[in-house]
Write a protein that holds these residues in place. Structure first.
Motif, short mmCIF file in Angstrom:
data_model
loop_
_atom_site.label_atom_id
_atom_site.label_comp_id
_atom_site.label_asym_id
_atom_site.label_seq_id
_atom_site.Cartn_x
_atom_site.Cartn_y
_atom_site.Cartn_z
N SER A 1 -71.01 5.83 30.70
CA SER A 1 -71.33 6.31 31.90
C SER A 1 -70.08 6.10 33.01
N VAL A 2 -69.39 4.94 32.53
CA VAL A 2 -68.52 4.41 33.32
C VAL A 2 -66.92 4.63 32.77
N LYS A 3 -67.21 4.99 31.46
CA LYS A 3 -65.43 4.88 30.82
C LYS A 3 -64.55 5.89 31.46
N GLY A 4 -63.43 5.33 31.87
CA GLY A 4 -62.56 6.10 32.35
C GLY A 4 -62.39 6.03 33.91
N ARG A 5 -63.54 5.41 34.45
CA ARG A 5 -63.74 5.40 35.68
C ARG A 5 -63.56 3.81 36.50
N PHE A 6 -64.20 3.04 35.56
CA PHE A 6 -64.12 1.42 35.93
C PHE A 6 -63.32 0.83 35.09
N THR A 7 -62.74 -0.22 35.45
CA THR A 7 -62.01 -1.19 34.91
C THR A 7 -62.41 -2.71 35.28
N ILE A 8 -62.61 -3.27 34.06
CA ILE A 8 -62.93 -4.59 34.19
C ILE A 8 -61.78 -5.77 33.91
N SER A 9 -61.65 -6.75 34.68
CA SER A 9 -60.52 -7.73 34.51
C SER A 9 -60.97 -8.86 34.82
N ARG A 10 -60.26 -10.13 34.75
CA ARG A 10 -60.54 -11.28 35.00
C ARG A 10 -59.15 -12.09 35.18
N ASP A 11 -58.94 -13.09 36.08
CA ASP A 11 -58.03 -13.96 36.46
C ASP A 11 -58.63 -15.25 36.20
N ASN A 12 -58.57 -15.98 35.22
CA ASN A 12 -58.94 -17.21 34.77
C ASN A 12 -58.41 -18.27 35.80
N ALA A 13 -57.21 -18.40 36.09
CA ALA A 13 -56.55 -19.19 36.94
C ALA A 13 -57.09 -19.31 38.42
N LYS A 14 -57.75 -18.25 38.65
CA LYS A 14 -58.54 -18.22 40.02
C LYS A 14 -60.22 -18.23 39.67
N ASN A 15 -60.41 -18.22 38.44
CA ASN A 15 -61.95 -18.35 38.20
C ASN A 15 -62.58 -17.09 38.47
N THR A 16 -62.19 -15.88 38.43
CA THR A 16 -62.53 -14.68 39.02
C THR A 16 -62.59 -13.54 38.22
N LEU A 17 -63.81 -12.84 38.46
CA LEU A 17 -63.99 -11.49 37.59
C LEU A 17 -63.86 -10.50 38.36
N TYR A 18 -63.27 -9.27 38.02
CA TYR A 18 -63.23 -8.20 38.84
C TYR A 18 -64.00 -6.96 38.27
N LEU A 19 -64.17 -6.01 39.04
CA LEU A 19 -64.60 -4.64 38.49
C LEU A 19 -64.23 -3.67 39.56
N ASP B 1 -63.71 -10.22 27.19
CA ASP B 1 -63.76 -11.52 26.55
C ASP B 1 -63.11 -12.78 27.32
N ARG B 2 -63.28 -14.03 26.78
CA ARG B 2 -62.88 -14.90 27.41
C ARG B 2 -61.44 -14.89 27.82
N SER B 3 -60.42 -14.41 27.03
CA SER B 3 -58.92 -14.41 27.61
C SER B 3 -58.85 -12.99 28.16
N GLY B 4 -59.60 -12.20 28.33
CA GLY B 4 -59.19 -10.87 29.11
C GLY B 4 -58.64 -9.98 28.23
N THR B 5 -58.62 -10.15 26.82
CA THR B 5 -57.77 -9.24 26.07
C THR B 5 -58.71 -8.16 25.57
N ARG B 6 -59.87 -8.17 25.50
CA ARG B 6 -60.81 -7.19 24.81
C ARG B 6 -61.89 -6.62 26.03
N THR B 7 -62.06 -5.48 26.14
CA THR B 7 -62.99 -4.95 27.09
C THR B 7 -63.96 -3.87 26.68
N TYR B 8 -65.13 -3.83 27.31
CA TYR B 8 -66.12 -2.87 26.58
C TYR B 8 -66.75 -2.11 27.95
N TYR B 9 -66.96 -1.00 27.79
CA TYR B 9 -67.63 -0.33 28.86
C TYR B 9 -68.84 0.69 28.29
N SER B 10 -69.82 0.91 29.20
CA SER B 10 -70.58 1.69 28.84
C SER B 10 -70.10 3.10 29.19
#
Length: 126
Positions: A63-81, A52-61
């Motif tokens: 097939s990737v649960k437990g292996r992938f982690t999504i995050s974002r740094d809004n100060a840097k305008n960057t999304l990560y996986l 979500d916009r704030s980075g507090t809620r995440t969702y995963y398929s």
């Protein structure tokens, strides 16, 4: 004017790790939720993860649960996986995407995203 650019793709062996990044530019204040999709040759785009916009809620398929982690740094305008324990079936072009204020519907649907990056290749060899 919003632009998304993925980076960090590459080739790794089974069990390896990669971190994808998605830089955003333009009118970034209009960006709300973000997500990652992937597309293997001959297949359609598949939902991977969303945040979500704030980075507090995440969702995963499943097939990737437990292996992938999504995050974002809004100060840097960057999304990560962060991808761990990669498998050959993870091989695909990975796309980042962003929703805006007008986006509606589940983030698991590619149609709910307003902006897309060009994609970055991830190859996992056995």
């Amino acid at each position: 004017q919003e632009q998304l650019v993925e980076s960090g793709g590459g080739s790794v062996q089974t069990g390896g790790s990669l971190r994808l990044s998605c830089g955003t530019s333009g009118r970034t204040s209009s960006i709300h939720g973000m997500g990652w999709f992937r597309q293997a040759p001959g297949k359609g785009r598949e939902f991977v993860s969303a945040i979500d916009r704030s980075g507090t809620r995440t969702y995963y398929s499943d097939s990737v649960k437990g292996r992938f982690t999504i995050s974002r740094d809004n100060a840097k305008n960057t999304l990560y996986l962060q991808m761990e324990s990669l498998k050959p079936e993870d091989t695909a072009v990975y796309y980042c995407a962003a929703r805006d204020i007008y986006s509606s519907g589940t983030s698991r649907s590619e149609g709910s995203f307003a902006y897309w990056g060009q994609g970055t290749q991830v190859t996992v060899s056995s």
